[in-house]
Enzyme design. Structure first.
Site: not given
Length: 213
Positions: A1-3
């Site tokens: 999960m990245c932003g």
């Protein structure tokens, strides 16, 4: 999960570096391994908070620029068939990441080819420096979130609502209709959100914003 995060405007944005850095900062829980910000001009910036999964090397940090200098990308997700896609491209890959496949495909095959062949869960922002165009896309099932809003002459994109709001460029007014829907169904239909004027990119879709957004 990245932003992922981006600010794009037709006019200079005051405190642009601080704004995009703050957007990434509030999403650090999505990507604790690295944070990157690229200010392309005084009106355009991209940011990324990285959770390293494929290719742990720092050369795969984002935002990533293709070798020609045309496309920047900020990407969240995983393309499970990226190795197969690489075999169909003649791009001089510099990393072992699935992210680089996106810009390689854009250069050689086009966006529609990539989206029709890519398997996985993803959301990404691409900035085309040649055409001064923004592309924001979401996977077929909508597993990875991505939100956007247009405030005056400025387009703001991020993985999370709090990142949109902390840019300081958006008035956080509640969407009364969406509140009623959420209380009734515990769900808000795409493309709406709880904040007026902030929208979800519908699953399986991409949106292009030209310089006249």
């Amino acid at each position: 999960m990245c932003g992922i995060a981006g600010i794009f405007s037709r006019e200079a944005v005051p405190l642009l570096d601080e704004r995009i850095a703050k957007m990434c900062g509030v999403m650090s829980h999505r990507g604790p391994n690295a944070s990157g910000v690229v200010r392309i001009s005084n009106a355009v910036a991209l940011g990324h908070s990285r959770l390293s999964i494929i290719d742990l090397n720092h050369t795969s940090n984002q935002p990533m620029l293709d070798y020609t200098g045309r496309y920047y990308v900020s990407f969240n997700g995983e393309i499970v068939n990226y190795l197969d896609l690489k075999k169909q491209l003649n791009y001089p890959f510099r990393t072992n990441s699935d992210t680089e496949v996106i810009v390689a495909a854009l250069l050689e095959k086009g966006l529609d080819w990539f989206l029709s062949h890519a398997a996985g869960m993803f959301a990404f922002i691409v900035y085309d420096t040649m055409l001064r165009k923004v592309i924001v896309a979401r996977d077929h099932l909508g597993i990875k979130p991505v939100l956007y809003t247009v405030s005056g002459d400025t387009l703001i994109i991020a993985s999370e609502m709090q990142a949109i709001l902390c840019s300081g460029l958006v008035r956080g007014r509640l969407n009364d209709a969406a509140i009623d829907e959420y209380l009734g169904y515990r769900y808000i239909r795409e493309p709406y959100t709880l904040i007026e004027g902030v929208y979800q990119v519908p699953h399986g879709c991409y949106i292009e914003f030209a310089d006249q957004w």
